[in-house]
Design a protein around this motif. Structure first.
Motif, PDB file in Angstrom:
ATOM      1  N   SER A   1       0.829  -1.028   0.086  1.00  0.00           N
ATOM      2  CA  SER A   1       0.089  -0.071  -0.058  1.00  0.00           C
ATOM      3  C   SER A   1       0.845   1.186   0.058  1.00  0.00           C
ATOM      4  CB  SER A   1      -0.860   0.037   1.186  1.00  0.00           C
ATOM      5  OG  SER A   1      -0.202  -0.284   2.569  1.00  0.00           O
ATOM      6  N   ASN A   2       2.083   1.321   0.700  1.00  0.00           N
ATOM      7  CA  ASN A   2       2.856   2.619   0.538  1.00  0.00           C
ATOM      8  C   ASN A   2       3.759   2.306  -0.482  1.00  0.00           C
ATOM      9  OD1 ASN A   2       1.744   3.705   2.965  1.00  0.00           O
ATOM     10  ND2 ASN A   2       3.097   2.132   4.442  1.00  0.00           N
ATOM     11  N   ASP A   3       4.386   1.492  -0.586  1.00  0.00           N
ATOM     12  CA  ASP A   3       5.290   0.949  -1.763  1.00  0.00           C
ATOM     13  C   ASP A   3       4.621   0.029  -2.653  1.00  0.00           C
ATOM     14  OD1 ASP A   3       7.346   0.651  -3.601  1.00  0.00           O
ATOM     15  OD2 ASP A   3       8.824  -0.198  -2.195  1.00  0.00           O
ATOM     16  N   ARG A   4       3.977   0.655  -3.525  1.00  0.00           N
ATOM     17  CA  ARG A   4       3.551  -0.376  -4.506  1.00  0.00           C
ATOM     18  C   ARG A   4       4.144  -1.220  -5.496  1.00  0.00           C
ATOM     19  NH1 ARG A   4      -1.669   0.481  -6.160  1.00  0.00           N
ATOM     20  NH2 ARG A   4      -1.225   0.422  -8.130  1.00  0.00           N
ATOM     21  N   ASN A   5       5.459  -0.877  -5.577  1.00  0.00           N
ATOM     22  CA  ASN A   5       6.358  -2.031  -6.265  1.00  0.00           C
ATOM     23  C   ASN A   5       6.885  -2.797  -5.392  1.00  0.00           C
ATOM     24  OD1 ASN A   5       5.830  -0.563  -8.944  1.00  0.00           O
ATOM     25  ND2 ASN A   5       7.569   0.839  -8.557  1.00  0.00           N
ATOM     26  N   THR A   6       6.439  -3.032  -4.494  1.00  0.00           N
ATOM     27  CA  THR A   6       6.775  -4.260  -3.465  1.00  0.00           C
ATOM     28  C   THR A   6       5.808  -5.143  -3.379  1.00  0.00           C
ATOM     29  OG1 THR A   6       8.373  -3.048  -2.231  1.00  0.00           O
ATOM     30  CG2 THR A   6       7.892  -4.975  -1.237  1.00  0.00           C
ATOM     31  N   LEU A   7       6.063  -6.438  -3.809  1.00  0.00           N
ATOM     32  CA  LEU A   7       4.948  -7.410  -3.561  1.00  0.00           C
ATOM     33  C   LEU A   7       5.215  -7.990  -2.195  1.00  0.00           C
ATOM     34  CD1 LEU A   7       5.237  -8.671  -7.415  1.00  0.00           C
ATOM     35  CD2 LEU A   7       3.917  -6.764  -6.437  1.00  0.00           C
ATOM     36  N   TYR A   8       4.305  -8.652  -1.877  1.00  0.00           N
ATOM     37  CA  TYR A   8       4.236  -9.359  -0.606  1.00  0.00           C
ATOM     38  C   TYR A   8       3.340 -10.679  -0.654  1.00  0.00           C
ATOM     39  CZ  TYR A   8       5.495  -5.085   1.601  1.00  0.00           C
ATOM     40  OH  TYR A   8       5.974  -3.825   1.889  1.00  0.00           O
ATOM     41  N   TYR A   9       3.383 -11.922   0.336  1.00  0.00           N
ATOM     42  CA  TYR A   9       2.889 -12.738   0.293  1.00  0.00           C
ATOM     43  C   TYR A   9       2.615 -13.409   1.737  1.00  0.00           C
ATOM     44  CZ  TYR A   9       6.563 -15.965   1.910  1.00  0.00           C
ATOM     45  OH  TYR A   9       7.623 -16.721   2.490  1.00  0.00           O
ATOM     46  N   ARG A  10       1.568 -13.916   1.972  1.00  0.00           N
ATOM     47  CA  ARG A  10       1.325 -14.786   3.364  1.00  0.00           C
ATOM     48  C   ARG A  10       0.685 -15.914   2.955  1.00  0.00           C
ATOM     49  NH1 ARG A  10      -1.468 -11.934   7.366  1.00  0.00           N
ATOM     50  NH2 ARG A  10      -0.589  -9.924   6.747  1.00  0.00           N
ATOM     51  N   VAL A  11       0.865 -16.928   3.692  1.00  0.00           N
ATOM     52  CA  VAL A  11       0.156 -18.261   3.591  1.00  0.00           C
ATOM     53  C   VAL A  11      -0.904 -18.445   5.132  1.00  0.00           C
ATOM     54  CG1 VAL A  11       2.082 -19.198   2.454  1.00  0.00           C
ATOM     55  CG2 VAL A  11       1.909 -19.424   5.070  1.00  0.00           C
ATOM     56  N   GLY A  12      -1.794 -19.175   4.862  1.00  0.00           N
ATOM     57  CA  GLY A  12      -2.795 -19.425   5.731  1.00  0.00           C
ATOM     58  C   GLY A  12      -3.425 -20.861   5.830  1.00  0.00           C
ATOM     59  N   LYS A  13      -3.896 -21.055   7.091  1.00  0.00           N
ATOM     60  CA  LYS A  13      -4.425 -22.438   7.309  1.00  0.00           C
ATOM     61  C   LYS A  13      -6.081 -22.291   7.419  1.00  0.00           C
ATOM     62  CE  LYS A  13      -4.253 -26.948   7.825  1.00  0.00           C
ATOM     63  NZ  LYS A  13      -3.525 -27.834   6.652  1.00  0.00           N
ATOM     64  N   VAL A  14      -6.790 -22.776   6.612  1.00  0.00           N
ATOM     65  CA  VAL A  14      -8.199 -22.664   6.489  1.00  0.00           C
ATOM     66  C   VAL A  14      -8.928 -23.433   7.680  1.00  0.00           C
ATOM     67  CG1 VAL A  14     -10.417 -22.301   5.331  1.00  0.00           C
ATOM     68  CG2 VAL A  14      -8.245 -21.805   4.081  1.00  0.00           C
ATOM     69  N   ASP A  15      -9.805 -22.916   8.504  1.00  0.00           N
ATOM     70  CA  ASP A  15     -10.668 -23.913   9.377  1.00  0.00           C
ATOM     71  C   ASP A  15     -11.899 -23.624   8.614  1.00  0.00           C
ATOM     72  OD1 ASP A  15     -12.420 -24.621  11.315  1.00  0.00           O
ATOM     73  OD2 ASP A  15     -10.872 -24.214  12.962  1.00  0.00           O
ATOM     74  N   PHE A  16     -12.369 -24.719   8.158  1.00  0.00           N
ATOM     75  CA  PHE A  16     -13.480 -24.742   7.347  1.00  0.00           C
ATOM     76  C   PHE A  16     -14.796 -24.734   8.264  1.00  0.00           C
ATOM     77  CE2 PHE A  16     -10.609 -26.735   4.155  1.00  0.00           C
ATOM     78  CZ  PHE A  16     -10.868 -25.578   3.309  1.00  0.00           C
ATOM     79  N   ASN A  17     -14.498 -25.294   9.371  1.00  0.00           N
ATOM     80  CA  ASN A  17     -15.801 -25.343  10.347  1.00  0.00           C
ATOM     81  C   ASN A  17     -16.095 -23.980  10.998  1.00  0.00           C
ATOM     82  OD1 ASN A  17     -16.286 -27.984  10.257  1.00  0.00           O
ATOM     83  ND2 ASN A  17     -14.600 -28.732  11.507  1.00  0.00           N
ATOM     84  N   LYS A  18     -15.116 -23.208  11.243  1.00  0.00           N
ATOM     85  CA  LYS A  18     -15.352 -21.952  12.027  1.00  0.00           C
ATOM     86  C   LYS A  18     -15.319 -21.024  10.990  1.00  0.00           C
ATOM     87  CE  LYS A  18     -12.746 -23.122  16.155  1.00  0.00           C
ATOM     88  NZ  LYS A  18     -11.621 -22.828  17.015  1.00  0.00           N
ATOM     89  N   LYS A  19     -14.995 -21.166   9.752  1.00  0.00           N
ATOM     90  CA  LYS A  19     -14.938 -20.391   8.347  1.00  0.00           C
ATOM     91  C   LYS A  19     -13.921 -19.129   8.757  1.00  0.00           C
ATOM     92  CE  LYS A  19     -19.232 -21.297   6.226  1.00  0.00           C
ATOM     93  NZ  LYS A  19     -19.753 -22.272   7.117  1.00  0.00           N
ATOM     94  N   THR A  20     -12.839 -19.532   9.198  1.00  0.00           N
ATOM     95  CA  THR A  20     -11.784 -18.583   9.619  1.00  0.00           C
ATOM     96  C   THR A  20     -10.332 -18.994   8.939  1.00  0.00           C
ATOM     97  OG1 THR A  20     -11.164 -19.656  11.439  1.00  0.00           O
ATOM     98  CG2 THR A  20     -12.573 -17.754  11.725  1.00  0.00           C
ATOM     99  N   ILE A  21      -9.260 -18.149   8.893  1.00  0.00           N
ATOM    100  CA  ILE A  21      -8.136 -18.491   8.224  1.00  0.00           C
ATOM    101  C   ILE A  21      -7.056 -18.218   9.316  1.00  0.00           C
ATOM    102  CG2 ILE A  21      -6.233 -18.163   6.462  1.00  0.00           C
ATOM    103  CD1 ILE A  21      -8.765 -17.747   4.666  1.00  0.00           C
ATOM    104  N   GLU A  22      -6.111 -18.783   9.612  1.00  0.00           N
ATOM    105  CA  GLU A  22      -4.816 -18.573  10.671  1.00  0.00           C
ATOM    106  C   GLU A  22      -3.922 -18.197   9.595  1.00  0.00           C
ATOM    107  OE1 GLU A  22      -1.910 -20.287  13.972  1.00  0.00           O
ATOM    108  OE2 GLU A  22      -3.528 -21.574  13.244  1.00  0.00           O
ATOM    109  N   TRP A  23      -3.449 -16.985   9.703  1.00  0.00           N
ATOM    110  CA  TRP A  23      -2.430 -16.376   8.421  1.00  0.00           C
ATOM    111  C   TRP A  23      -1.087 -16.100   9.312  1.00  0.00           C
ATOM    112  CZ3 TRP A  23      -3.985 -15.859   3.481  1.00  0.00           C
ATOM    113  CH2 TRP A  23      -5.047 -15.536   3.024  1.00  0.00           C
TER     114      TRP A  23
END
Length: 781
Positions: free
Chosen positions: A712-734
């Protein structure tokens, strides 16, 4: 009748190839009752266990071989696993690529490695580790591994250096030993470095009055407590005239930094030598690349590479003068590379806890921060400590700040008197960055001493350090593959399809290309870019049977949405598309599909508002048509992306509403196809998770997901993050969001095994901004 001469055969296949049975030969003996040779040894950890023994009333024992063939189409290899447990001679074992090795095999009572080049390749090898146990029962193990001799520019980036440091168990050291032919009294170990499965020990050679080169020794890593490895080779350091006092060492990718002085009492001149460490994988001598000369002494040294493909190498070296910090003049290493002294940080400007006599190791974190691990010990005292510091480099200045508290490193008990009294960070010490979340720390005995009975000539203690469970992706490097803008990608376990807009005067044209994926080589064999329609916003999805669906908005100011169903021909690298059919209106669209013939499309409304809508589709592959539901509103936002598994679960991400204070905020929601007729998605709540723009997401059946976006500040920098989906709670641990490259447009895909492909365009405002790159990675955690 009990069989006395038995061979217990165990083969472990750690390669990416399945090994298939070819033939077997027993000169003497037979397979145990009910035993047979398995028809194949599966890839990625598959095992074979077979027992054979002498024939009834035979005086010949049991000897022979079995052959298996690796099924890699690019470079098949035949391996012969050879064994002998005779009545009147030592047990023997070996491995080769010919049955003739059967006549030359040896005892191999200590582990050895055999290296075999892969056909048609100068960089890929098969390494087989062989070990044997003498006696009436010969317990034999062969471990097959892939080895690539390509240049690795850097160590893994640490996700969180402090978490890794905290994860080191100071009381969990494991002691192992080495059988070495060389013995020493006055001279001693100084540093330990690790390259792949090898440990490299630096050793002084400074007997009073001598004028000799220093030494480094190469041995295989020993994993089991109390195990004994063999020093496979030893070589001299390189200096004219001879200098005999090497110091600390650290491997950085395929390279190694090694410090060197003339003697142990010369503090007026020294060097940091940069070597190509790859030959050590074959027990060969390293190649000296370049040298940093100093007008003061040196103890420890470390080396890392700054973040990004254009990042330079940073080298540190310490002695009584303080800590010297250097940076290379290029992002690659060669004989032409020069290192500039950024700053010599005097001792009084270092933290009080920083001991310049310590062993050093440098690491780069995923956010670009640099960290120093120090290993300190005093002669004759049990006070080995590990500490962590941040190295802050700003322009032409550098400083050091301590992170966390110093950690005591306790030595385990030893059944070997000399080793128990001798091991310390005062002597050989070093650190290996084994993954983005783990390290190994080493300490050795003072020197090599004769031990003719048990061959334990010197000992090594290894401590493991691992951060609390954190998921991540281990990325490879960037590969240029095309030009254009706006990107989309889909993949199965062996192939991928890509879409992009053309560049220049072709910016309203849409192209696709097909690629065959080779994750072991980190390469994609792409077909040609093929024009197939005009348009703008678009998305593509593919199942595991080569069926694909693309959606796009018409060209110019059109708000009409179109879809097409296609069948991929992976050998020809083409797609046979059906008719492009209009199916709705809107903008900012994306699509996901599963292996059951369902697809889900998401988009923004066409009225200029911020309403987000989805529609489900049932794909008819023979007719190349889709039966769609009506569009259903599910929220407010702008940029959208969608991912699915094959179980009816979905993860949707979007950016906040344009023109509001939340326009840079990123949100996600998890949903599942309603069990009532498959006409709606049962969505969970909306959750904030990051900030930025231009986003993409992928997911597999294990609930692992990966998200990429522009900053958002440096638009030329690309970021990634990974997550684990809890389908029962419908949430993601990032996980934390981490930068990984400079760029602009981007997208990501992931297969069932956690392999990832990311595409991005070169950063805006720079030369070649229309160039497109791919990189490959592996999800872990």
């Amino acid at each position: 009748m009990t069989k006395k001469h038995r061979n217990h055969l165990h083969i472990i296949n750690n390669t990416v190839s399945t090994f298939k049975f070819k033939s077997a030969y027993l000169e003497h003996g037979q397979l145990a009752n009910g035993a047979e040779w398995p028809q194949e040894i599966a890839a990625n950890g598959g095992e074979l266990t077979v027992e054979c023994h002498e024939i009834e009333a035979s005086a010949a024992g049991c000897s022979g071989w079995v052959s298996y063939t690796g099924d890699s189409p690019e470079s098949p290899i035949n391996l012969y696993f050879l064994f002998s447990n005779p009545v009147y001679d030592s047990n023997k074992v070996d491995v080769g690529i010919s049955e003739h090795t059967y006549h030359t095999m040896e005892s191999q009572l200590l582990p050895v490695q055999r290296v075999f080049p892969m056909a048609g390749s100068t960089e890929d090898y098969i390494i087989v580790s062989v070990s044997n146990a003498d006696g009436e029962v010969s317990i034999i193990q062969w471990i097959i591994d892939n080895f690539g001799n390509e240049v690795i520019p850097a160590n893994p980036l640490l996700l969180d250096a402090e978490a890794v440091f905290s994860g080191v168990n100071g009381g969990g050291g494991v002691r192992t030993y080495y059988d070495a032919d060389e013995h020493s009294a006055y001279s001693h170990f100084k540093g330990v470095a690790a390259f792949k499965r090898k440990l490299i020990f630096t050793h002084t050679n400074v007997a009073r009055g001598s004028d000799k080169q220093g030494i480094y020794l190469i041995g295989d890593k020993v994993k089991s407590a109390g195990g004994v490895g063999k020093i496979q080779a030893s070589y001299h350091t390189e200096h004219t005239p001879p200098w005999g006092h090497p110091g600390g060492a650290q491997v950085c990718g395929s390279y190694m930094a090694l410090t060197l002085e003339k003697t142990d009492h010369d503090n007026h001149s020294s060097e940091v030598q940069i070597y190509d460490a790859r030959p050590t994988a074959f027990n060969e001598q390293m190649r000296l690349i370049t040298t940093i000369k100093q007008d003061w002494g040196v103890n420890g040294g470390g080396m890392t590479k700054e973040l990004g493909d254009e990042g330079c190498y940073v080298v540190i070296a310490a002695d009584d003068s303080g800590l010297s910090v250097y940076r290379s003049n290029s992002s690659s290493l060669s004989e032409e590379t020069k290192f500039k002294l950024i700053q010599l940080i005097k001792k009084n400007n270092l933290p009080n806890s920083f001991n310049t006599g310590s062993g050093l190791a440098l690491a780069t974190q995923t956010d670009g921060k640099l960290f120093i691990f120090t290993m300190h010990g005093s002669e004759g005292e049990d006070n080995n400590t590990l500490s962590l510091y941040q190295l802050i480099v700003t322009g032409n200045s550098a400083s050091v700040e301590q992170v966390g508290t110093t950690k005591a490193m306790d030595l385990p008990n030893s059944d070997h008197v000399i080793s128990a009294l001798n091991t310390s960070f005062r002597w050989g010490k070093g650190l290996d960055i084994t993954s983005p979340t783990s390290i190994e720390v080493f300490a050795t005995d003072r020197n090599i001493l004769p031990s003719p009975i048990d061959k334990k000539n010197f000992g090594v203690v290894t401590w493991q350090g691992e951060a609390a469970s954190v998921a991540s992706v281990n990325w490879g490097g960037d590969h240029y593959y095309d030009t254009g803008s706006n990107l989309a990608i889909a993949m199965d376990d062996s192939h991928c399809v890509e879409m992009h807009r053309g560049s220049g005067g072709n910016s309203n044209k849409l192209y696709h290309k097909v690629g065959n994926v080779n994750f072991s080589k980190q390469e994609i064999d792409w077909g040609k870019s093929i024009y197939y329609h005009s348009g703008s916003d678009f998305g593509i999805a593919m199942d595991n049977n080569g069926n694909c669906v693309e959606v796009h908005r018409g060209g110019g100011s059109s708000t009409t949405h179109y879809y097409a169903v296609g069948k991929v021909n992976f050998s020809k690298k083409t797609i046979d598309w059906g008719e492009s059919e209009a199916y709705g209106v809107g903008s900012n669209l994306a699509i996901a599909m599963d292996n059951r013939g369902f697809c889900l499309e998401v988009h923004r409304a066409s009225d200029g508002g911020q309403t987000l809508l989805y529609r489900l589709g049932k794909i008819h592959f023979d007719e190349k048509t889709i039966l769609w539901t009506t569009s259903i509103s599910y929220g407010k936002g702008s940029d959208v992306a969608i991912a699915t598994d094959n179980l009816g679960n979905y993860v949707e991400i979007h950016r906040g509403v344009d023109g509001t204070e939340n326009s840079n905020e990123h949100y996600y929601r998890v949903g599942k196809i309603s069990p009532l007729g498959h006409v709606a998605i049962d969505w969970g709540d909306v959750h904030w998770y990051d900030t930025g723009s231009v986003l993409s997401i992928a997911m597999n059946n294990n609930g692992n997901c990966i998200e990429v976006h522009r900053g958002s500040n440096d638009r030329n920098t690309l970021y990634y993050r990974v997550g684990k989906v809890d389908f029962n709670k419908k949430t993601i641990e990032w996980s934390k969001s981490a930068p990984y490259v400079k760029g602009s447009d981007l997208c990501v895909a992931m297969d069932s095994r956690g392999h990832c492909i990311e595409l991005h365009r070169h950063e805006e405002g720079s030369e070649g901004s229309d160039k497109q790159f791919y990189r490959m990675g592996v999800f872990f955690g």
